[in-house]
Design a protein around this motif. Structure first.
Motif, mmCIF file in Angstrom:
data_model
loop_
_atom_site.group_PDB
_atom_site.id
_atom_site.type_symbol
_atom_site.label_atom_id
_atom_site.label_comp_id
_atom_site.label_asym_id
_atom_site.label_seq_id
_atom_site.Cartn_x
_atom_site.Cartn_y
_atom_site.Cartn_z
ATOM 1 N N HIS A 196 27.406 5.305 118.745
ATOM 2 C CA HIS A 196 26.949 4.186 117.924
ATOM 3 C C HIS A 196 27.562 2.851 118.336
ATOM 4 C CE1 HIS A 196 25.133 6.332 114.192
ATOM 5 N NE2 HIS A 196 24.200 5.778 114.930
ATOM 6 N N LYS A 197 28.861 2.785 118.387
ATOM 7 C CA LYS A 197 29.519 1.510 118.675
ATOM 8 C C LYS A 197 29.341 1.047 120.123
ATOM 9 C CE LYS A 197 32.871 1.180 114.924
ATOM 10 N NZ LYS A 197 32.210 2.143 114.049
ATOM 11 N N PRO A 198 29.515 1.938 121.146
ATOM 12 C CA PRO A 198 29.273 1.480 122.520
ATOM 13 C C PRO A 198 27.854 0.955 122.738
ATOM 14 C CG PRO A 198 30.451 3.566 122.538
ATOM 15 C CD PRO A 198 30.056 3.305 121.116
ATOM 16 N N VAL A 199 26.868 1.602 122.106
ATOM 17 C CA VAL A 199 25.484 1.162 122.261
ATOM 18 C C VAL A 199 25.261 -0.170 121.545
ATOM 19 C CG1 VAL A 199 23.090 1.642 121.601
ATOM 20 C CG2 VAL A 199 24.477 3.433 122.657
ATOM 21 N N ALA A 200 25.717 -0.255 120.295
ATOM 22 C CA ALA A 200 25.483 -1.454 119.483
ATOM 23 C C ALA A 200 26.270 -2.662 119.967
ATOM 24 C CB ALA A 200 25.822 -1.165 118.016
ATOM 25 N N PHE A 201 27.483 -2.421 120.466
ATOM 26 C CA PHE A 201 28.368 -3.548 120.789
ATOM 27 C C PHE A 201 28.610 -3.764 122.279
ATOM 28 C CE2 PHE A 201 29.653 -2.045 116.522
ATOM 29 C CZ PHE A 201 29.239 -3.164 115.811
ATOM 30 N N PHE A 202 28.027 -2.891 123.134
ATOM 31 C CA PHE A 202 28.196 -3.103 124.573
ATOM 32 C C PHE A 202 26.875 -2.998 125.327
ATOM 33 C CE2 PHE A 202 28.980 -1.267 128.845
ATOM 34 C CZ PHE A 202 29.599 -2.378 129.413
ATOM 35 N N ILE A 203 26.192 -1.847 125.217
ATOM 36 C CA ILE A 203 24.990 -1.622 126.025
ATOM 37 C C ILE A 203 23.848 -2.558 125.654
ATOM 38 C CG2 ILE A 203 23.179 0.056 126.565
ATOM 39 C CD1 ILE A 203 25.318 2.234 126.457
#
Length: 380
Positions: free
Chosen positions: A249-256
């Motif tokens: 959730h967080k890597p996708v929402a805040f990086f990818i």
């Protein structure tokens, strides 16, 4: 309506991610039209092992985004809004209208032309942006509206994935495709044998992605089909699927997704940019997203209810459906993604991206203002 812990976590991540997307998009557009324009655009076009950095983001990192979409869709089917046909029927009908009507409007303007391949562009909804805008309305938003918009956007993403797989695959290398699908079958067997170690699924997913990349079918499809062979179990917090979904959730929402937005919105806007808006392609995108989305979502929802196929949940009014439809016109991520697949001409791609940005801004503003007014009234 009581919201589950998983849904709340998902909604909050998408909310924050949507606001971050807005911020980085503005920064990217500013840099692309500043004194650093040449260096900034050249950076994203820099060759990295035969492909540009942007290409690796679009074909590589976005596969992880689609993996998350697949995991979320699986959870919705087994335990969420889509697990009950009565609850699922309204967002399914709404999503269907939200795809067919915008595509129809686009094709009316572009059928038989060099740009008719862009019909999939106005079919998409950016779930992060839509939820991000909805969150600005605070506690006034009924939980049923949050669930409806989220389910609508997830189904919409599924529709976009199907469109990509069917209509944006030009030529197929059958041997590579067969190897990719063979790996998927192997992972499915591991699932049936109750192998709950995530490592073989991730390794198999990477190898499957490689062969899918070289098969002609867009590599990001790997993410979706991989999600459905990762052990779901009973779906609780100890399941492999839940742990991976929670981790992503967080890597996708805040990086990818922010990285995708930055790389694909480094658009040098020329002084004659407005001339491209007279083209049927750009006009079709804007009209499809701004008008077609809310019209299709409201119309097909009304048809579904009138035929008895579905019903309005408690506390959800027709005014809410229209407002959700307006927010559905925020295409952004998925629309830009389809644009890259639909066209090869750089000029058409740039003008299409500008049209998507304009349509997304208008849809977001219209939806925000309309819902703010609607939700402030005692009776709607």
């Amino acid at each position: 309506m009581k919201l589950t812990k998983t849904f709340k976590a998902f909604f909050n991540n998408e909310k924050s991610g949507g606001l971050l997307l807005l911020f980085v998009t503005i920064i990217s557009l500013c840099l692309a039209n500043s004194s650093y324009q040449t260096e900034y655009i050249a950076f994203w076009e820099k060759d990295l092992n035969g492909h540009s950095i942007t290409h690796w983001i679009n074909d590589g990192l976005m596969a992880i985004f689609f993996l998350l979409i697949g995991l979320e869709l699986e959870r919705e089917i087994y335990h969420g809004e889509l697990s009950n046909i009565k609850n699922a029927s309204l967002p399914i009908m709404a999503a269907l209208g939200g795809m067919l009507v915008p595509a129809g409007i686009f094709l009316i303007l572009n059928f038989g032309t060099a740009t008719q391949n862009g019909a999939g562009i106005p079919m998409a909804t950016d779930i992060a942006f839509a939820i991000g805008i909805l969150s600005l309305l605070g506690k006034k938003v009924p939980s049923s509206l949050k669930v409806f918009l989220t389910a609508l956007a997830v189904i919409d993403d599924l529709g976009a994935i199907i469109v990509i797989a069917i209509f944006y695959t030009t030529s197929i290398a059958f041997i590579n495709l067969a190897i990719a699908l063979g790996i998927w079958v192997f992972l499915f067997v591991l699932n049936r044998l109750k192998v709950h170690n995530l490592i073989p699924y991730l390794i198999g997913g990477v190898v499957m992605w490689y062969f899918m990349l070289n098969s002609g079918v867009h590599a990001t499809i790997t993410g979706v089909i991989l999600a459905f062979v990762i052990p779901f179990g009973n779906g609780d917090e100890n399941s492999v699927s839940y742990k991976l979904q929670h981790f992503l959730h967080k890597p996708v929402a805040f990086f990818i997704l922010p990285l995708f937005a930055v790389a694909n919105t480094c658009i040098a806007i020329q002084s004659d940019w407005h001339e491209g808006l007279n083209h049927p392609n750009t006009f079709g995108i804007i009209l499809g997203l701004v008008v077609g989305k809310p019209l299709g979502i409201l119309l097909f929802s009304a048809i579904g209810v009138s035929l008895g196929l579905c019903s309005l949940p408690k506390n959800l009014k027709w005014a809410h459906i229209l407002g959700a439809g307006m927010l559905g016109g925020i295409g952004f991520t998925m629309s830009i993604f389809i644009t890259i697949l639909a066209f090869k001409d750089p000029e058409i791609i740039v003008f299409s991206k500008i049209a998507i940005l304009i349509a997304s801004v208008l849809s977001g503003l219209f939806g925000l203002v309309y819902l703010k007014y609607t939700l402030s009234r005692k009776h709607v």
